[in-house]
Design a protein around this motif. Structure first.
Motif, PDB file in Angstrom:
ATOM      1  N   ARG A 194       0.798  -1.227   0.000  1.00 16.98           N
ATOM      2  CA  ARG A 194       0.000   0.000   0.000  1.00 16.98           C
ATOM      3  C   ARG A 194       0.832   1.280   0.000  1.00 16.98           C
ATOM      4  NH1 ARG A 194      -5.367  -1.609   1.824  1.00 16.98           N
ATOM      5  NH2 ARG A 194      -5.214  -3.724   2.606  1.00 16.98           N
ATOM      6  N   HIS A 195       2.118   1.158  -0.265  1.00 14.69           N
ATOM      7  CA  HIS A 195       2.980   2.337  -0.237  1.00 14.69           C
ATOM      8  C   HIS A 195       3.630   2.557  -1.590  1.00 14.69           C
ATOM      9  CE1 HIS A 195       2.336   1.498   4.041  1.00 14.69           C
ATOM     10  NE2 HIS A 195       2.502   2.800   4.198  1.00 14.69           N
ATOM     11  N   GLU A 196       4.597   3.446  -1.637  1.00 13.99           N
ATOM     12  CA  GLU A 196       5.172   3.870  -2.908  1.00 13.99           C
ATOM     13  C   GLU A 196       6.510   3.179  -3.180  1.00 13.99           C
ATOM     14  OE1 GLU A 196       6.210   8.090  -5.142  1.00 13.99           O
ATOM     15  OE2 GLU A 196       5.910   8.035  -2.983  1.00 13.99           O
ATOM     16  N   ASP A 201       8.616   5.851   6.475  1.00  8.62           N
ATOM     17  CA  ASP A 201       7.410   6.057   5.660  1.00  8.62           C
ATOM     18  C   ASP A 201       7.055   4.836   4.813  1.00  8.62           C
ATOM     19  OD1 ASP A 201       9.454   6.224   3.848  1.00  8.62           O
ATOM     20  OD2 ASP A 201       8.764   8.080   2.909  1.00  8.62           O
ATOM     21  N   HIS A 202       7.764   3.737   4.978  1.00  9.79           N
ATOM     22  CA  HIS A 202       7.466   2.434   4.370  1.00  9.79           C
ATOM     23  C   HIS A 202       7.608   2.397   2.849  1.00  9.79           C
ATOM     24  CE1 HIS A 202       6.110   1.432   8.349  1.00  9.79           C
ATOM     25  NE2 HIS A 202       5.198   2.375   8.306  1.00  9.79           N
ATOM     26  N   HIS A 203       8.273   3.374   2.251  1.00 12.23           N
ATOM     27  CA  HIS A 203       8.459   3.286   0.804  1.00 12.23           C
ATOM     28  C   HIS A 203       9.702   2.461   0.499  1.00 12.23           C
ATOM     29  CE1 HIS A 203      11.515   6.529   0.978  1.00 12.23           C
ATOM     30  NE2 HIS A 203      11.894   6.076  -0.219  1.00 12.23           N
ATOM     31  N   TYR A 225       9.476  -5.181   4.320  1.00  9.68           N
ATOM     32  CA  TYR A 225       8.244  -4.393   4.416  1.00  9.68           C
ATOM     33  C   TYR A 225       7.169  -5.132   5.228  1.00  9.68           C
ATOM     34  CZ  TYR A 225       3.885  -2.244   2.692  1.00  9.68           C
ATOM     35  OH  TYR A 225       2.651  -1.658   2.578  1.00  9.68           O
TER      36      TYR A 225
END
Length: 152
Positions: free
Chosen positions: A23-25, A43-45, A72
């Motif tokens: 769900r991230h970039e 920010d989990h990217h 992740y």
């Protein structure tokens, strides 16, 4: 491959192998030289090395994506997401991700700027930095060192 195609590929791999959505970039980073990708905890990217987006590195790219997705999903689940953790090693083996990034020749090589030679046994010592010849001697015979070549 561009940013949107890479995003779609990562989302597909996440659903197919981890059964969880991503769900991230995903970002392309062309400045990377020694690593295939990087997962950011704050920010989990995910950053992917842009050099691996070429068609000839497709199988390596999938392995790198699986590796970063392992970080992740384990981090978001609150499990051991670091390379040394058993949870990470088990999940990475289960999905078939790459443990290490293959070397594709992007690493910088150090230039040997100085060449020293022993006056007695004539053994040569290439060095990046200058050596104090009054302080250091030959490691083989103990003879004096002399500067033979300087490339600066």
């Amino acid at each position: 491959m561009n940013q949107t195609e890479l995003q779609k590929l990562v989302e597909e791999i996440s659903l197919k192998y981890f059964y969880l959505p991503f769900r991230h970039e995903v970002k392309i980073n062309n400045r990377m030289t020694t690593t295939g990708g990087r997962y950011f905890l704050n920010d989990h990217h995910i950053d992917i090395n842009g050099h691996f987006l070429d068609e000839k590195y497709r199988s390596d790219l999938v392995g790198i994506i699986k590796h970063e997705l392992t970080h992740y999903h384990l981090h978001l689940a609150g499990l051991g997401y670091q390379h040394r953790n058993r949870d990470f090693k088990n999940l990475l083996a289960r999905v078939g991700g790459s443990r290490y990034t293959p070397d594709i020749g992007l690493r910088r090589r150090q230039v040997k700027n100085y060449l020293y030679e022993c006056e007695d046994c004539h053994f040569q010592y290439p060095r990046v930095r200058k050596v104090n010849t009054r302080k250091y001697r030959c490691g083989r015979c103990g003879g004096r060192l002399k500067l033979v070549r300087r490339n600066k």
